[in-house]
Design a protein around this motif. Structure first.
Motif, PDB file in Angstrom:
ATOM      1  N   LEU A 259     -12.131  -1.045   4.939  1.00  0.00           N
ATOM      2  CA  LEU A 259     -10.830  -0.985   4.290  1.00  0.00           C
ATOM      3  C   LEU A 259     -10.946  -0.311   2.928  1.00  0.00           C
ATOM      4  CD1 LEU A 259      -9.478  -4.569   5.089  1.00  0.00           C
ATOM      5  CD2 LEU A 259      -8.757  -2.403   6.115  1.00  0.00           C
ATOM      6  N   PRO A 260      -9.893   0.357   2.470  1.00  0.00           N
ATOM      7  CA  PRO A 260      -9.958   1.028   1.171  1.00  0.00           C
ATOM      8  C   PRO A 260     -10.096   0.016   0.049  1.00  0.00           C
ATOM      9  CG  PRO A 260      -7.710   1.030   2.004  1.00  0.00           C
ATOM     10  CD  PRO A 260      -8.577   0.525   3.119  1.00  0.00           C
ATOM     11  N   PRO A 261     -10.702   0.417  -1.079  1.00  0.00           N
ATOM     12  CA  PRO A 261     -10.850  -0.508  -2.203  1.00  0.00           C
ATOM     13  C   PRO A 261      -9.506  -0.778  -2.870  1.00  0.00           C
ATOM     14  CG  PRO A 261     -11.546   1.698  -2.833  1.00  0.00           C
ATOM     15  CD  PRO A 261     -11.272   1.738  -1.357  1.00  0.00           C
ATOM     16  N   GLY A 262      -9.497  -1.809  -3.696  1.00  0.00           N
ATOM     17  CA  GLY A 262      -8.278  -2.111  -4.436  1.00  0.00           C
ATOM     18  C   GLY A 262      -7.591  -3.351  -3.897  1.00  0.00           C
ATOM     19  N   PRO A 263      -6.439  -3.679  -4.447  1.00  0.00           N
ATOM     20  CA  PRO A 263      -5.719  -4.884  -4.033  1.00  0.00           C
ATOM     21  C   PRO A 263      -5.160  -4.758  -2.614  1.00  0.00           C
ATOM     22  CG  PRO A 263      -4.374  -3.564  -5.511  1.00  0.00           C
ATOM     23  CD  PRO A 263      -5.728  -2.930  -5.498  1.00  0.00           C
ATOM     24  N   ASP A 264      -4.902  -5.881  -2.005  1.00  0.00           N
ATOM     25  CA  ASP A 264      -4.271  -5.932  -0.691  1.00  0.00           C
ATOM     26  C   ASP A 264      -2.826  -5.453  -0.825  1.00  0.00           C
ATOM     27  OD1 ASP A 264      -3.245  -6.502   1.770  1.00  0.00           O
ATOM     28  OD2 ASP A 264      -3.633  -8.658   1.700  1.00  0.00           O
ATOM     29  N   ARG A 265      -2.501  -4.336  -0.163  1.00  0.00           N
ATOM     30  CA  ARG A 265      -1.171  -3.733  -0.289  1.00  0.00           C
ATOM     31  C   ARG A 265      -0.179  -4.272   0.733  1.00  0.00           C
ATOM     32  NH1 ARG A 265      -5.116  -0.086  -1.172  1.00  0.00           N
ATOM     33  NH2 ARG A 265      -4.997   1.378  -2.927  1.00  0.00           N
ATOM     34  N   LEU A 266      -0.645  -5.062   1.693  1.00  0.00           N
ATOM     35  CA  LEU A 266       0.238  -5.510   2.763  1.00  0.00           C
ATOM     36  C   LEU A 266       1.421  -6.336   2.238  1.00  0.00           C
ATOM     37  CD1 LEU A 266       0.906  -5.600   5.749  1.00  0.00           C
ATOM     38  CD2 LEU A 266      -0.621  -7.583   5.971  1.00  0.00           C
ATOM     39  N   PRO A 267       1.229  -7.312   1.333  1.00  0.00           N
ATOM     40  CA  PRO A 267       2.396  -8.049   0.840  1.00  0.00           C
ATOM     41  C   PRO A 267       3.426  -7.147   0.155  1.00  0.00           C
ATOM     42  CG  PRO A 267       0.375  -9.227   0.323  1.00  0.00           C
ATOM     43  CD  PRO A 267      -0.039  -7.885   0.828  1.00  0.00           C
ATOM     44  N   GLN A 268       2.937  -6.157  -0.599  1.00  0.00           N
ATOM     45  CA  GLN A 268       3.846  -5.213  -1.248  1.00  0.00           C
ATOM     46  C   GLN A 268       4.657  -4.437  -0.218  1.00  0.00           C
ATOM     47  OE1 GLN A 268       1.795  -2.136  -3.385  1.00  0.00           O
ATOM     48  NE2 GLN A 268       3.662  -1.094  -4.035  1.00  0.00           N
ATOM     49  N   LEU A 269       3.973  -3.965   0.841  1.00  0.00           N
ATOM     50  CA  LEU A 269       4.665  -3.204   1.873  1.00  0.00           C
ATOM     51  C   LEU A 269       5.672  -4.065   2.611  1.00  0.00           C
ATOM     52  CD1 LEU A 269       5.113  -0.751   3.690  1.00  0.00           C
ATOM     53  CD2 LEU A 269       3.112  -1.473   5.022  1.00  0.00           C
ATOM     54  N   MET A 270       5.294  -5.291   2.983  1.00  0.00           N
ATOM     55  CA  MET A 270       6.199  -6.155   3.722  1.00  0.00           C
ATOM     56  C   MET A 270       7.443  -6.501   2.903  1.00  0.00           C
ATOM     57  SD  MET A 270       4.834  -6.440   6.672  1.00  0.00           S
ATOM     58  CE  MET A 270       5.709  -7.809   7.409  1.00  0.00           C
ATOM     59  N   ARG A 271       7.257  -6.757   1.608  1.00  0.00           N
ATOM     60  CA  ARG A 271       8.410  -7.057   0.759  1.00  0.00           C
ATOM     61  C   ARG A 271       9.322  -5.839   0.640  1.00  0.00           C
ATOM     62  NH1 ARG A 271       8.426  -9.867  -5.268  1.00  0.00           N
ATOM     63  NH2 ARG A 271      10.678  -9.707  -5.603  1.00  0.00           N
ATOM     64  N   LEU A 272       8.700  -4.645   0.539  1.00  0.00           N
ATOM     65  CA  LEU A 272       9.488  -3.420   0.446  1.00  0.00           C
ATOM     66  C   LEU A 272      10.305  -3.198   1.712  1.00  0.00           C
ATOM     67  CD1 LEU A 272      10.009  -0.794  -1.244  1.00  0.00           C
ATOM     68  CD2 LEU A 272       8.180   0.249   0.111  1.00  0.00           C
TER      69      LEU A 272
END
Length: 344
Positions: A259-272
């Protein structure tokens, strides 16, 4: 038709790549030319297609298609002549598009996933690109899932590739503002000057998020996803309420081993997706839209003939050079649809 041979060259999957494919993952062998049995025809390939999905087939990870077995022929679509036929409806000299051809000089077919072509078509290789699976993918994904409306902003990555270039040009024909994203100034200039995009941005620049925001002052109504990675990161904050995101590929991630480094982007995407009521839908072209292929051809063929949709190909000479062609494609070295010329 090309002169027949007594041997069939084949390129096999020798080993599964870890990360990016390397030449050692492939092996060139020769075998006897097969003979068609009852209900079969022998095809002589003249053009074969290289496409990003092939990287997924080289892996044994679970996916929408079965992985290629070690020592099996690499899969591809090809334009071919019928050499011999025991199949009703086909005869020697017919020109066809076969989606089950494989990286080889000859193949046997029972007619499944085979489409007849006009033997006098001026550019048969276009059946692998703008008039084939990539063009069909861009056309159906944009019009059925994206549903662009005049005046809306459409953004597409890999803008000069065989899918992205169709998406952008069809969106312009539908009255949209089109912003492309491509790798390098030459590709960006081509998208604007030749394909008619309103703007095209270089994804290799660190300023991509700011550049995209400036190019889309009214936000993004349709984003055609075929790249993933940092391009989608730049797109996300600009997606408008009720925007649509057709997903046909994630080429930026095909060679990834983690997986790419950095924070988990899934919650951001789901909220968007929820807050903006975004429609994000993945599709596999022939699974979802196979029966629509004739209507696609009926509209796209005259657009190409009249120059309303322009075409660029990246041509490779010789079956033996297909492995390096796929490696380069996955690194973004191609400029246009990658096709391999196997015979005259």
């Amino acid at each position: 038709m090309p002169q027949t041979q007594d041997r069939n060259r084949q390129i096999l999957l020798a080993s599964r790549p870890v990360g990016a494919p390397v030449p050692e993952n492939f092996r060139l062998v020769e075998s006897a030319v097969p003979s068609p049995g009852p209900g079969q025809m022998l095809l002589r390939h003249i053009w074969m297609s290289l496409d990003p999905y092939m990287r997924g087939r080289m892996s044994d990870a679970k996916s929408y298609a079965e992985p290629v077995a070690i020592n099996d022929v690499m899969p591809c679509g090809a334009v071919a002549w019928v050499v011999e036929s025991n199949l009703e409806g086909y005869q020697p000299g017919d020109l066809v598009m076969s989606y089950t051809a494989g990286w080889q000089d000859y193949s046997l077919s029972d007619g499944s996933m085979v489409f007849r072509l006009d033997p006098n078509m001026p550019h048969p290789s276009q059946a692998l690109g703008v008039l084939g699976m990539p063009g069909f993918t861009g056309y159906m994904g944009l019009l059925d899932i994206g549903q662009p409306k005049p005046g809306e902003t459409v953004v597409v990555a890999a803008a000069t590739g065989p899918v992205g270039s169709v998406v952008g040009q069809v969106a312009k024909l539908k009255g949209c503002r089109v912003v492309g994203i491509a790798g390098g100034p030459d590709k960006c200039a081509y998208a604007v000057d030749e394909l008619g995009f309103d703007a095209c941005l270089d994804h290799r620049l660190d300023s991509l998020p700011e550049d995209l925001a400036n190019a889309c002052p009214d936000g993004i109504d349709v984003y055609f996803e075929n790249a993933g990675g940092k391009v989608f990161d730049a797109v996300m904050p600009l997606l408008n309420p009720h925007s649509r995101v057709p997903v046909c590929g994630l080429i930026a991630q095909y060679n990834a081993t983690e997986l790419p480094p950095g924070p988990d982007r899934l919650p951001q995407l789901m909220r968007l997706l929820l807050s903006q009521r975004i429609r994000m839908q993945a599709f596999i072209i022939f699974d979802n839209y196979g029966p629509h292929y004739p209507e696609f051809l009926a509209e796209m063929t005259p657009w190409v003939a009249e120059g309303k949709v322009k075409v660029r190909e990246h041509r490779i000479e010789g079956l033996e050079n297909a492995p390096q062609g796929l490696i380069g494609l996955l690194e973004g070295q191609n400029f246009g649809k990658v096709v391999v010329k196997i015979a005259d």
